[in-house]
Design an enzyme around this catalytic site. Structure first.
Site, PDB file in Angstrom:
ATOM      1  N   ARG A 194       0.818  -1.223   0.000  1.00  0.00           N
ATOM      2  CA  ARG A 194       0.000   0.000   0.000  1.00  0.00           C
ATOM      3  C   ARG A 194       0.851   1.272   0.000  1.00  0.00           C
ATOM      4  NH1 ARG A 194      -4.804  -0.724   4.167  1.00  0.00           N
ATOM      5  NH2 ARG A 194      -5.507   1.139   3.050  1.00  0.00           N
TER       6      ARG A 194
ATOM      7  N   ASP B 103     -15.196   2.415   2.922  1.00  0.00           N
ATOM      8  CA  ASP B 103     -15.022   0.980   3.217  1.00  0.00           C
ATOM      9  C   ASP B 103     -16.279   0.161   2.929  1.00  0.00           C
ATOM     10  OD1 ASP B 103     -12.401   1.362   4.042  1.00  0.00           O
ATOM     11  OD2 ASP B 103     -12.981   1.767   6.110  1.00  0.00           O
TER      12      ASP B 103
ATOM     13  N   LYS C  63      -6.773   0.075  -1.088  1.00  0.00           N
ATOM     14  CA  LYS C  63      -7.165  -0.407   0.246  1.00  0.00           C
ATOM     15  C   LYS C  63      -6.470  -1.750   0.497  1.00  0.00           C
ATOM     16  CE  LYS C  63      -9.713   3.075   1.367  1.00  0.00           C
ATOM     17  NZ  LYS C  63      -9.215   3.975   2.417  1.00  0.00           N
TER      18      LYS C  63
ATOM     19  N   ARG D 279     -12.948  -7.064   4.330  1.00  0.00           N
ATOM     20  CA  ARG D 279     -14.251  -6.581   3.867  1.00  0.00           C
ATOM     21  C   ARG D 279     -14.729  -7.353   2.639  1.00  0.00           C
ATOM     22  NH1 ARG D 279     -14.863  -2.946   7.771  1.00  0.00           N
ATOM     23  NH2 ARG D 279     -13.143  -1.522   8.174  1.00  0.00           N
TER      24      ARG D 279
HETATM   25  C1  S3P Z   1      -9.552   5.026   8.345  1.00  0.00           C
HETATM   26  C2  S3P Z   1      -9.707   5.810   7.243  1.00  0.00           C
HETATM   27  C3  S3P Z   1     -10.024   5.293   5.894  1.00  0.00           C
HETATM   28  C4  S3P Z   1     -10.553   3.871   5.936  1.00  0.00           C
HETATM   29  C5  S3P Z   1      -9.784   3.007   6.884  1.00  0.00           C
HETATM   30  C6  S3P Z   1      -9.792   3.577   8.290  1.00  0.00           C
HETATM   31  C7  S3P Z   1      -9.174   5.649   9.625  1.00  0.00           C
HETATM   32  O1  S3P Z   1      -8.848   5.346   5.114  1.00  0.00           O
HETATM   33  O2  S3P Z   1     -10.532   3.305   4.652  1.00  0.00           O
HETATM   34  O3  S3P Z   1     -10.337   1.702   6.905  1.00  0.00           O
HETATM   35  O4  S3P Z   1      -9.302   5.009  10.677  1.00  0.00           O
HETATM   36  O5  S3P Z   1      -8.733   6.799   9.601  1.00  0.00           O
HETATM   37  P1  S3P Z   1      -8.458   6.688   4.356  1.00  0.00           P
HETATM   38  O6  S3P Z   1      -8.594   7.767   5.336  1.00  0.00           O
HETATM   39  O7  S3P Z   1      -7.054   6.571   3.886  1.00  0.00           O
HETATM   40  O8  S3P Z   1      -9.436   6.782   3.205  1.00  0.00           O
END
Ligand code: S3P
Length: 443
Positions: free
Chosen positions: A128, A325, A352, A403
Site C-alpha cells: 500500500r 469501506d 485499500k 471486507r
Molecule cells: C480510516 C480511514 C479510511 C478507511 C480506513 C480507516 C481511519 O482510510 O478506509 O479503513 O481510521 O482513519 P483513508 O482515510 O485513507 O481513506
C-alpha cells in the site's frame, strides 16, 4: 504461502432476525490506543474492538513504551508515556500487520520523537502507498524513507516544524498523521483536505485536552484543520461505539433477505461514516434510526433494518469519502437491486487492503452479475433478481481483505448455488466472529 481456510456459503431462504451488537469501531479503538500511549497518565478504553488490527496497534504502542495496566474482554487500561516519551522498540521494528490506520497514524506519532523506527506489515499492507504520509512528514523535517513508496517505512524523528499541507486526497489517515506530527511541531500546522474525511481524531483529541479547530468551506467542500504545536495529551476515558463499517454487512444482508428484521445497537453515526446508511435509504431500504445519543463526542444510534426490495444506486465522487469501506458491500446490494447502479470516483478503493474495485467486479461477474469498470475508476452494476443459479458455487477471491470476505459471505446468503470464499479467516482483521454472528441471525 500458508494454506487458507475456505468456505462455501449458500442461500438458506431464512431471513435475518434478532439483535446484534456488532464489534466496536476499528478507527476509534486504534486512535484511543495511539493517543492514550502518547498521553500522560492512565487512559481507559471501554468496549475496544478485539480484532487483529486493533491488537497490532496495541502491541505497537506497547513496544514504544506504553504500559498495559490491565485488560479484560471489555476494557483496556493503558499508561501513556507523556510528552515525547516514546522509546524505540528493541529491534527498531514495528509490525503493523494488516493495519493501514495503525501504520499511518503511528508514523505521525513517531515523527516528532527522537527515535528511529521501521514500520512494516503483512503482504497486503506492504503493497500500500506510504508516500502520502511520508511527503508531509518530510515537509515538517522528519527523515522518512519508503521502499519505492511502500512499506517498510523508516522514520527518523526529531524536531518538527509546522506545515500547511494540502492533501491531494481526502483521507482521515493522512489527516490524522499530520495532526499528530503537528501536535509535536513548532508552530501552527494546517491540514487542508478536498472534502471532510471521518473526523474521529478531531473529535477525540479534545477529550485528551488538545485544542484544535476545523473550518469547512461550504462552497468548495474543502476542510481545514488547524492545530497548535507543543500541546500535551492528558489521559482520559473513551467509550467505543459499534463500528458502522461492520454494521454495513448486516444492513445490506437484512435489506436483501426478505422478511428480515434486525436491530443493531450503539452504531457510530459520525457523519463521515453514514454514507452507506444514506445510500441504502435512497435505494428504498427500510432503516429506522432509534435512540440517537452520544458516546463522548461521537454520535451513536440503534438501527432497525427490515428486508425490502431495493432500487438502483447513483453514487457520486463526493459521496465516496463517507462510505469508502462500505462500497464493496453496496456494490453487492446494487447487484440485487432493481435497475442499473452507477458508481463514480472509486479510485481510492484500488489502494485499500486489496484492489477492491477490480476484485469486486471480478467476484460479482463470477456470481453472474452484469457489471464493469467504467472510466475514471467508476463502475456500473446491472441489478437482477438473484445471483447465478448454477449447480456450482462461484469463486469469490478475498486476497486477505476482511471486507471482501464479509461481502462474499453476504453474497453467499443471496446465492442459490452458493459462493466459495477462498479465505474465510480474513474476517479476523475487524470481526473475528463474523461467520458465527451471521449464522446466529439466520436461525
Ligand atoms: C480510516 C480511514 C479510511 C478507511 C480506513 C480507516 C481511519 O482510510 O478506509 O479503513 O481510521 O482513519 P483513508 O482515510 O485513507 O481513506
Amino acid at each position: 504461502m500458508s494454506q487458507k481456510n475456505t468456505a462455501v456459503i449458500k442461500q438458506n431462504n431464512k431471513p435475518l432476525k434478532g439483535v446484534l451488537r456488532v464489534p466496536s469501531d476499528k478507527s476509534i479503538t486504534q486512535r484511543a490506543y495511539i493517543f492514550g500511549a502518547m498521553a500522560e497518565g492512565v487512559t481507559t478504553v471501554n468496549n475496544p474492538l478485539n480484532s487483529a488490527d486493533a491488537e497490532a496497534t496495541l502491541a505497537a504502542v506497547i513496544s514504544l513504551g506504553a504500559e498495559l495496566v490491565s485488560r479484560t474482554e471489555t476494557q483496556v487500561v493503558l499508561r501513556g508515556v507523556g510528552g515525547k516519551g516514546f522509546t524505540a522498540p528493541e529491534n527498531g521494528l514495528i509490525d503493523c500487520q494488516n493495519s493501514g490506520t495503525g501504520m499511518r497514524l503511528l508514523c505521525g506519532a513517531i515523527a516528532g520523537q527522537g527515535i528511529k523506527v521501521s514500520l512494516s506489515g503483512d503482504e497486503s499492507l506492504n503493497k500500500r502507498p506510504m508516500e502520502r504520509v511520508a511527503v508531509p512528514l518530510r515537509g515538517m523535517g522528519a527523515i522518512v524513507n519508503t521502499k519505492e513508496g511502500k512499506p517498510p517505512i523508516e522514520i527518523d524523528g526529531g524536531n518538527l516544524k509546522a506545515i500547511e499541507y494540502h492533501s491531494p486526497v481526502s483521507s482521515a489517515q493522512i489527516k490524522s498523521c499530520v495532526l499528530l506530527a503537528g501536535l509535536q511541531a513548532e508552530g501552527t500546522t494546517v491540514l487542508v483536505e478536498p472534502q471532510t474525511s471521518r473526523d474521529h481524531s478531531e473529535k477525540m483529541l479534545p477529550s485528551f485536552g488538545v485544542e484544535l479547530r476545523s473550518k469547512k468551506n461550504t462552497e468548495t467542500g474543502e476542510n481545514r484543520v488547524i492545530i497548535q504545536g507543543g500541546q500535551k495529551l492528558a489521559a482520559c476515558e473513551i467509550n467505543v461505539p459499534a463500528d458502522p463499517s461492520s454494521a454495513a454487512f448486516i444492513m445490506v444482508a437484512a435489506s436483501l433477505l426478505e422478511g428480515s428484521d434486525v436491530t443493531l445497537p450503539e452504531v457510530g453515526m459520525n457523519p463521515g461514516r453514514t454514507g452507506l446508511l444514506k445510500a441504502l435509504r435512497q435505494m428504498d431500504a427500510s432503516i429506522e434510526i432509534q435512540n440517537a445519543r452520544f458516546f463522548g463526542e461521537e454520535p451513536v444510534a440503534d438501527l432497525r433494518i427490515q428486508g425490502k426490495k431495493l432500487k438502483a444506486a447513483n453514487i457520486k465522487p463526493a459521496d465516496v469519502v463517507n462510505m469508502v469501506d462500505e462500497i464493496p458491500v453496496l456494490m453487492l446490494a446494487a447487484s440485487l437491486a432493481e435497475g442499473d447502479s452507477i458508481f463514480e470516483g472509486l479510485g481510492e478503493l484500488r489502494v485499500k487492503e486489496s484492489d477492491r474495485l477490480a476484485l469486486m467486479i471480478d467476484n460479482l461477474k463470477a456470481a453472474g452479475i452484469d457489471c464493469e469498470i467504467t472510466q475514471n475508476d467508476g463502475a456500473i452494476v446491472r441489478g437482477k433478481d438473484s445471483l447465478k443459479a448454477l449447480d456450482e458455487p462461484s469463486n469469490w477471491t478475498v486476497e486477505h481483505d476482511h471486507r471482501l470476505a464479509m461481502t462474499g459471505a453476504v453474497a453467499g446468503l443471496c446465492s442459490p448455488a452458493g459462493i466459495h470464499l477462498d479465505d474465510v479467516d480474513a474476517v479476523a482483521v475487524s470481526w473475528p466472529n463474523f461467520m458465527l454472528d451471521l449464522q446466529a441471525l439466520t436461525r
